[in-house]
Scaffold this motif. Sequence first.
Motif, mmCIF file in Angstrom:
data_model
loop_
_atom_site.group_PDB
_atom_site.id
_atom_site.type_symbol
_atom_site.label_atom_id
_atom_site.label_comp_id
_atom_site.label_asym_id
_atom_site.label_seq_id
_atom_site.Cartn_x
_atom_site.Cartn_y
_atom_site.Cartn_z
ATOM 1 N N ASN A 1 0.817 -1.213 0.000
ATOM 2 C CA ASN A 1 0.000 0.000 0.000
ATOM 3 C C ASN A 1 0.849 1.259 0.000
ATOM 4 O O ASN A 1 0.306 2.373 -0.002
ATOM 5 C CB ASN A 1 -0.922 0.019 1.231
ATOM 6 N N ALA A 2 2.169 1.084 0.032
ATOM 7 C CA ALA A 2 3.099 2.216 0.019
ATOM 8 C C ALA A 2 4.227 1.870 -0.956
ATOM 9 O O ALA A 2 5.032 0.970 -0.700
ATOM 10 C CB ALA A 2 3.652 2.464 1.418
ATOM 11 N N LEU A 3 4.275 2.584 -2.069
ATOM 12 C CA LEU A 3 5.170 2.229 -3.172
ATOM 13 C C LEU A 3 6.141 3.360 -3.495
ATOM 14 O O LEU A 3 5.866 4.529 -3.212
ATOM 15 C CB LEU A 3 4.336 1.897 -4.419
ATOM 16 N N LYS A 4 7.258 3.001 -4.104
ATOM 17 C CA LYS A 4 8.256 3.997 -4.497
ATOM 18 C C LYS A 4 8.607 3.812 -5.965
ATOM 19 O O LYS A 4 8.761 2.695 -6.455
ATOM 20 C CB LYS A 4 9.511 3.879 -3.630
ATOM 21 N N LEU A 5 8.734 4.922 -6.656
ATOM 22 C CA LEU A 5 9.023 4.913 -8.083
ATOM 23 C C LEU A 5 10.110 5.932 -8.385
ATOM 24 O O LEU A 5 10.014 7.086 -7.973
ATOM 25 C CB LEU A 5 7.749 5.262 -8.872
ATOM 26 N N LYS A 6 11.151 5.487 -9.080
ATOM 27 C CA LYS A 6 12.240 6.371 -9.483
ATOM 28 C C LYS A 6 12.523 6.202 -10.968
ATOM 29 O O LYS A 6 12.105 5.214 -11.584
ATOM 30 C CB LYS A 6 13.516 6.053 -8.688
ATOM 31 N N ALA A 7 13.255 7.156 -11.530
ATOM 32 C CA ALA A 7 13.627 7.086 -12.944
ATOM 33 C C ALA A 7 14.901 6.279 -13.134
ATOM 34 O O ALA A 7 15.443 6.229 -14.230
ATOM 35 C CB ALA A 7 13.801 8.490 -13.505
ATOM 36 N N TYR A 8 15.386 5.673 -12.066
ATOM 37 C CA TYR A 8 16.548 4.808 -12.116
ATOM 38 C C TYR A 8 16.409 3.769 -11.020
ATOM 39 O O TYR A 8 15.520 3.852 -10.171
ATOM 40 C CB TYR A 8 17.847 5.606 -11.931
ATOM 41 N N GLN A 9 17.281 2.771 -11.048
ATOM 42 C CA GLN A 9 17.312 1.777 -9.983
ATOM 43 C C GLN A 9 18.464 2.115 -9.043
ATOM 44 O O GLN A 9 19.436 2.763 -9.440
ATOM 45 C CB GLN A 9 17.518 0.386 -10.591
ATOM 46 N N ASP A 10 18.366 1.678 -7.803
ATOM 47 C CA ASP A 10 19.505 1.827 -6.909
ATOM 48 C C ASP A 10 19.614 0.619 -5.988
ATOM 49 O O ASP A 10 18.667 -0.157 -5.848
ATOM 50 C CB ASP A 10 19.474 3.143 -6.123
ATOM 51 N N ALA A 11 20.772 0.437 -5.416
ATOM 52 C CA ALA A 11 21.031 -0.704 -4.542
ATOM 53 C C ALA A 11 22.244 -0.382 -3.677
ATOM 54 O O ALA A 11 22.825 0.698 -3.781
ATOM 55 C CB ALA A 11 21.266 -1.971 -5.365
ATOM 56 N N GLU A 12 22.604 -1.318 -2.822
ATOM 57 C CA GLU A 12 23.733 -1.121 -1.918
ATOM 58 C C GLU A 12 24.842 -2.137 -2.173
ATOM 59 O O GLU A 12 24.585 -3.264 -2.608
ATOM 60 C CB GLU A 12 23.282 -1.246 -0.450
ATOM 61 N N CYS A 13 26.079 -1.735 -1.918
ATOM 62 C CA CYS A 13 27.208 -2.654 -1.991
ATOM 63 C C CYS A 13 28.232 -2.272 -0.922
ATOM 64 O O CYS A 13 28.190 -1.161 -0.383
ATOM 65 C CB CYS A 13 27.849 -2.657 -3.381
ATOM 66 N N LYS A 14 29.122 -3.199 -0.637
ATOM 67 C CA LYS A 14 30.136 -2.981 0.392
ATOM 68 C C LYS A 14 31.487 -2.698 -0.259
ATOM 69 O O LYS A 14 31.943 -3.439 -1.124
ATOM 70 C CB LYS A 14 30.253 -4.202 1.311
ATOM 71 N N ILE A 15 32.127 -1.602 0.162
ATOM 72 C CA ILE A 15 33.444 -1.247 -0.375
ATOM 73 C C ILE A 15 34.477 -2.261 0.109
ATOM 74 O O ILE A 15 34.630 -2.484 1.314
ATOM 75 C CB ILE A 15 33.864 0.168 0.066
ATOM 76 N N THR A 16 35.180 -2.870 -0.846
ATOM 77 C CA THR A 16 36.223 -3.838 -0.486
ATOM 78 C C THR A 16 37.625 -3.311 -0.779
ATOM 79 O O THR A 16 38.601 -3.813 -0.236
ATOM 80 C CB THR A 16 36.031 -5.155 -1.260
ATOM 81 N N ALA A 17 37.731 -2.303 -1.634
ATOM 82 C CA ALA A 17 39.043 -1.732 -1.977
ATOM 83 C C ALA A 17 38.834 -0.466 -2.796
ATOM 84 O O ALA A 17 37.705 -0.144 -3.203
ATOM 85 C CB ALA A 17 39.881 -2.740 -2.761
ATOM 86 N N TYR A 18 39.926 0.256 -3.032
ATOM 87 C CA TYR A 18 39.917 1.420 -3.908
ATOM 88 C C TYR A 18 41.031 1.273 -4.948
ATOM 89 O O TYR A 18 42.034 0.610 -4.694
ATOM 90 C CB TYR A 18 40.174 2.717 -3.120
ATOM 91 N N THR A 19 40.837 1.898 -6.090
ATOM 92 C CA THR A 19 41.926 2.004 -7.054
ATOM 93 C C THR A 19 42.393 3.453 -7.066
ATOM 94 O O THR A 19 41.603 4.377 -6.827
ATOM 95 C CB THR A 19 41.477 1.604 -8.472
ATOM 96 N N GLU A 20 43.666 3.656 -7.331
ATOM 97 C CA GLU A 20 44.208 5.015 -7.359
ATOM 98 C C GLU A 20 43.867 5.687 -8.685
ATOM 99 O O GLU A 20 43.867 5.066 -9.746
ATOM 100 C CB GLU A 20 45.717 5.009 -7.154
ATOM 101 N N GLY A 21 43.592 6.980 -8.597
ATOM 102 C CA GLY A 21 43.251 7.723 -9.786
ATOM 103 C C GLY A 21 44.461 8.083 -10.627
ATOM 104 O O GLY A 21 45.609 7.924 -10.206
ATOM 105 N N LYS A 22 44.182 8.579 -11.812
ATOM 106 C CA LYS A 22 45.226 9.012 -12.725
ATOM 107 C C LYS A 22 45.012 10.477 -13.068
ATOM 108 O O LYS A 22 43.929 11.033 -12.861
ATOM 109 C CB LYS A 22 45.205 8.161 -13.995
ATOM 110 N N GLY A 23 46.055 11.113 -13.617
ATOM 111 C CA GLY A 23 45.931 12.511 -14.000
ATOM 112 C C GLY A 23 45.653 13.391 -12.798
ATOM 113 O O GLY A 23 46.363 13.330 -11.790
ATOM 114 N N ARG A 24 44.593 14.187 -12.885
ATOM 115 C CA ARG A 24 44.297 15.108 -11.776
ATOM 116 C C ARG A 24 43.823 14.388 -10.521
ATOM 117 O O ARG A 24 43.730 14.997 -9.448
ATOM 118 C CB ARG A 24 43.262 16.140 -12.211
#
Length: 349
Positions: free
Chosen positions: A218-241
Motif C-alpha cells: 500500500n506504500a510504493l516507491k518509483l524512481k527514474a533509475y534503480q539503486d542498490a547497496e554494496c560494500k566497499i572492499t578496496a579502492y583504485t588510485e586515480g590518474k591525471g588530476r
Amino acid sequence: MKKILIIFLSLWGYCTAGGVLLLQIYNEEFLDGRSPVGYLASEKLDGIRGIWDGVALKTRQNKPILAPQCWTQHLPPFGLDGELWIKRGAFEETASIVLSQNQDCQKWQKITYQIFDVPNCGADNNHKRFIAPSNAPNPPTHTDKNPKSPYCTLTQRLQIIKDYLITHADTPIHIIPQIPLQSISQLQNMLEKITKNAGEGVVIRKNDAPYEEIRSKNALKLKAYQDAECKITAYTEGKGRFKGKVGAIICAQILPITPNASSNATPSTISNANLESTPSPALNTIGASQNPAKSDKKPAVITFKIGSGLSEDFRANPPKIGTIITYKYNGTTKNGFPKFARFLRVYQE
C-alpha cells in the motif's frame, strides 16, 4: 561458502528493519484495479528517516538520533514519521548534522522535519500502534470509505499534525504535500517533473490504508533509475588530476540486483522509467572489476568498480573499507552486473 554466508548476514542486518512502514518497489499490479485513483503521491526526499515517538528521535533501525533540545522542544507529544531534510542534493550535509554526536543548535536550524505520517491513529487489536494519541487534537477514528473501520486514512492522520501546527508555528515540522492521483499519466508527469529538478522520485500511498509496520504494497516507491547497496572492499588510485586520490571504488555484491525494468511491472506510460531495487542485501555499480566465470550460473559474490559520481571530497577523504554505499544504475548485463552504475551516497540506516 561460510564467508559468503557471513557477508550475507551482515548485509541483511543493515537493510532490514522492524516497527516502521517500509516502501515496496512500484508495480501497477499492486494498485487496486490497476488504477491510481484512491492513492496519494508525494516527492520521495533524499534525507535521513526520522521516527519521533513523542519523546525521542530515532532512525528507522531504532537507533537514537541526538537532536538538540533546542530543536526537539518544538515537536509534539505524539508520534511522527518523516524525513530529516535540508534540500535536494544535500544528503551528505544532512547526514553530517543528523548523525553527529555534537548537538549543534546552529547547524540543526538547517534541518527540517518533513512529515509523511502520524502512525498512532485509530485502534486495532492486530496493530498495537493504531491507538489514538491522547493529546492529539480530535483524532479521527474511522476511514472516509468505511465509517466502521478502526483505521484512519492517511489524510486523516496528517490532519492531526496540521491541527497541531495551527497553534505551534515555531517548529521545524513541514508536511510533505500529498497529491490525489487520478491517472497514470498524472503520475508520469509528476515523476518527470521531480526528476528534472534533481529530485529522487515519487512515493505512492493508498489513502484508505492504515500505517503498517511492514514493507507494504500500500506504500510504493518509483524512481527514474534503480539503486542498490554494496560494500566497499578496496579502492583504485586515480590518474591525471586524481593521482594520489581515489580513482574508483571496488564493491562486493551478493544477491542478484533488480534487472531491467519490466513493462509488466510498470505502467505503459512510464515504460522508460526503471524501477528502483529494494534496499536489501543487493550491491551494484558502473563497471565490473572482474568478469564472472564462464558458466550459466551467476556467481554468489561478484565485485565491480564504481568510478562515476564521486565528489572531490570523497576522492580525497574516502570512507573506510567495509563501508556500505548506495549507487544507482540502469538495468543489468546478462551476467548480472549493473549497467551505468554511479555512486549516490554513503548508506545510512
